[in-house]
Design a protein around this motif. Structure first.
Motif, short mmCIF file in Angstrom:
data_model
loop_
_atom_site.label_atom_id
_atom_site.label_comp_id
_atom_site.label_asym_id
_atom_site.label_seq_id
_atom_site.Cartn_x
_atom_site.Cartn_y
_atom_site.Cartn_z
N ASP A 271 93.56 28.58 63.58
CA ASP A 271 93.49 29.66 64.57
C ASP A 271 94.32 29.36 65.81
O ASP A 271 94.19 30.03 66.83
N SER B 294 89.39 34.93 56.46
CA SER B 294 90.79 34.51 56.34
C SER B 294 91.01 33.13 56.93
O SER B 294 92.14 32.67 57.02
N GLN B 295 89.93 32.47 57.36
CA GLN B 295 90.10 31.18 57.99
C GLN B 295 89.52 30.06 57.13
O GLN B 295 90.02 29.78 56.06
N ALA C 221 97.00 35.27 55.09
CA ALA C 221 97.73 36.23 55.92
C ALA C 221 97.03 36.41 57.25
O ALA C 221 95.81 36.57 57.32
N GLY C 222 97.81 36.36 58.31
CA GLY C 222 97.25 36.56 59.64
C GLY C 222 96.69 35.33 60.30
O GLY C 222 96.23 35.39 61.44
N SER C 223 96.72 34.21 59.61
CA SER C 223 96.15 32.99 60.19
C SER C 223 97.10 32.38 61.20
O SER C 223 98.30 32.66 61.23
#
Length: 673
Positions: free
Chosen positions: A192, A141-142, A225-227
């Motif tokens: 991040d 996800s990165q 999503a979630g980054s």
């Protein structure tokens, strides 16, 4: 159905069921005469594991097979040939599988060999013409390295560019194959960042910017999503490419993820995070100072030209949020700035920068919770249109600093709302020439002031000024106000109001006591003030509820209704009152060293003179409904010019009807019977 191979009867439904299972069943094997063979989804999974991105091609092939009549499939008609290749295989499904297998082999060949990351390619010595990188930096996800690289033969000069050009162990050049924008993840940028900072992405993003500036391509900052956010510890290189700047997520603040998060390293100083220039085809930029409120300028548009700027979000800094210098021919859809600004920098500004901002359209500008300085738009801004300015909850600790300036030359603003927590300390300046604001809401006690260039106008249409409107002392242009309402117009000079409701009007001074410099047409005035001996204005129609003693210099009433405030008397002392065209004054009027020039006027109460020479004159259309005392007789010899006429208000049998000035003297005219 008769088998074309051995004449055996094969039920047609069985064939259709077998093909359907091959295409749509979950990953697994299907039975055939050639033995158990993997179905389409199992093949897709295997190819995906090998190449990383071929599933869609395989499934599209399955859709193609399903959409055609079975007998029309090339695999069906070539089953005899396949029988020769694979003796004993009479199941038509084998032919379908063979066709799919051939397609998969082609896809494998085009994808080339799969490698996990850049390092694997840098040590590669194989013979493939293409390789497919499958890995990520960090998590999936990165930051993606995923992509296809093609070997470029004979190139010995192009240097490696991380993520785009890579040289293998044999010094062969591999070039990334892609369409569209340049992904900063290819260069190692990782979103991040958060409360604990994160990876410093400055160098990696700068690599992507430099490549885009060279090639004209756009830059893309993904935010899966979630980054988190893209942390930087210093200024990014100026972005010059017409390809555009796009961040996948433009959220509220750093907690939304996807923002550029500038921080100041220990011992460092402030800087400008993002600088954008040139004719970007697209721009979606999001920069957040996070919870640290750093002294960092967030987004600087440096001479953008013919740019399309879609979404801009700047939040949380003790410096500027968005600064635009000398833009031209740009289309800006949405700018949002929050928790920015300082005593030194406006949260949002449009500046000349040795030129002007011109021919630019901003569809929406939101500026909220600024500290000390919120919005500055230069008065030299030329031919721009700004729609829907929404600015609220500003904090202005210093009344000497200007919170808002809306300026321009031949500009138009549509719908402006200004608000502040401590509105008593907040000022808004309207400055420039031939500029119009439609729908100007200035809330609470904010003081609006105007400074219009000489010989030009600045127009407000349907304003609502809940505080005070005031002129600057050296103001020489004209403010035009049409409709709307003003709570308090204070120290006014150089204004034209049409059908405006003004609760309190205080006229300042006008050079040469020129009543034409301040004009009010069909306005409803509450309290009229203006004790200065240079205060002057003309009122056409309309109404004055509390006239006080009118203006200290000259008051012209043309068809105006002047009401009586309690039992107060209007005292005309050392000033001039001109009335005409059906003006009606309901308050008592007393002249004390002043003068009245009245035509076609009704004085509904008493009219008197208590002191000073008689320098008043009245035409035959003047009516006095109350008593007349000490006024209305023959004017003083030095008053008025030749052929002036004044009616005799002290009516008595045998007295003159009036007087006319001839040869320097007043001569009686007619006789009252």
């Amino acid at each position: 159905m008769t088998s074309p191979i051995d004449g055996k009867i094969v039920p047609f439904g069985q064939v259709v069921d077998a093909v359907r299972d091959f295409l749509h069943a979950p990953a697994g094997d299907v039975p055939t005469e050639a033995g158990a063979l993997p179905n389409l989804h199992k093949l897709a999974s295997e190819i995906r594991a090998k190449t990383g991105e071929l599933t869609d091609d395989v499934l599209n092939l399955g859709n193609l097979v399903q959409s055609q009549p079975i007998a029309a499939l090339p695999a069906w008609t070539s089953v005899r040939k396949l029988e020769n290749d694979k003796p004993g295989a009479t199941d038509p499904l084998v032919a379908v599988f063979q066709a799919v297998a051939n397609r998969l082999e082609c896809l494998r060949n085009s994808a080339g060999e799969a490698l996990v990351d850049y390092a694997a390619l840098e040590t590669y010595e194989g013979d493939a013409q293409r390789v497919h990188i499958t890995g990520y930096l960090g998590t999936a996800s990165q930051s993606p390295m995923v992509g296809q690289f093609k070997r470029k033969s004979g190139d010995t000069t192009t240097g490696p560019v991380k993520g785009i050009f890579i040289r293998d162990k044999l010094s062969r050049l591999w070039v990334r194959e892609f369409d569209g924008m340049v992904n900063v993840g290819w260069f190692g940028a990782v979103p991040d960042g958060g409360l604990g900072y994160g990876t410093d992405n400055r160098a990696n993003i700068n690599l992507a910017i430099d490549y885009c500036n060279t090639t004209g391509l756009g830059i893309f900052l993904p935010a899966p999503a979630g980054s988190g956010n893209y942390v930087i510890t210093g200024p990014l290189n100026k972005f010059l490419s017409a390809g555009g700047w796009v961040q996948e997520r433009v959220g509220y603040d750093y907690t939304s993820g996807g923002a550029i998060l500038p921080v100041i390293p220990s011992g460092g100083s402030g800087y400008t995070a993002v600088t954008l220039a040139g004719g970007m085809a697209r721009c979606e930029v999001f920069v957040s100072g996070g919870p640290y409120n750093p002294n960092i300028g967030l987004i600087h548009f440096d001479n953008p030209a013919k740019a399309k700027i879609d979404r801009v979000r700047a939040v949380h800094t003790a410096s500027f949020g968005v600064k635009i210098d000398k833009c031209w021919d740009c289309n800006v859809l949405d700018v949002s700035v929050e928790l920015c600004g300082s005593a030194a920098e406006y949260a949002f500004s449009m500046n000349d920068a040795d030129d002007t901002c011109n021919m630019t359209h901003i569809s929406r500008l939101q500026v909220e919770q600024s500290t000390t300085k919120a919005i500055f738009i230069s008065p030299n801004t030329l031919s721009c249109v700004i729609d829907n300015i929404h600015a609220e909850r500003q904090y202005s600790p210093d009344p000497d600093l200007l919170m808002f300036q809306l300026g321009g030359n031949r500009c138009q603003y549509n719908s402006v709302r200004l608000d502040a927590y401590d509105s008593v300390n907040t000022r808004c300046r309207l400055a420039g020439a031939n500029t119009t604001i439609v729908g100007f809401l200035c809330e609470s006690s904010i003081r609006a002031e105007y400074d219009v260039y000489p010989g030009t106008t600045f127009t407000l249409i349907s304003p609502e000024i809940q505080g005070t409107l005031r002129t600057l002392t050296d103001q020489v242009g004209t403010l035009i106000v049409t409709g709307g309402s003003i709570n308090s117009a204070d120290f006014i000079q150089g204004i034209v109001c049409n059908t405006t409701k003004i609760a309190s009007l205080d006229i300042a001074y006008v050079q040469n006591v020129d009543a034409a410099r301040n004009v009010f047409r069909d306005c409803k005035i509450g309290t009229l003030l203006g004790a200065s001996g240079f205060a002057a204005a003309t009122f056409f129609g309309g109404e004055i509820a509390d006239p006080g003693n009118l203006l200290g210099g000259k008051t012209v009433l043309d068809g105006t209704l002047v009401r009586q405030a309690g039992s107060s008397t209007i005292t005309v002392g050392y000033r001039t009152l001109v009335t005409r065209n059906g003006t009606r004054i309901e308050a008592p009027v007393n002249v004390d060293f002043g003068s009245i020039e009245a035509d076609d006027t009704t004085f509904a109460a008493s009219l008197s003179q208590s002191a000073g020479p008689n320098r008043s004159k009245f035409n035959d259309g003047v009516i006095v409904l109350g008593s007349v005392s000490g006024i209305g007789g023959q004017p003083d010899a030095s008053a008025f010019s030749e052929r002036a006429y004044s009616k005799n208000l002290a009516a008595a049998v045998g007295s003159p009807r009036g007087w006319m000035k001839a040869g320097g003297d007043w001569r009686s005219v007619g006789s009252l019977a």
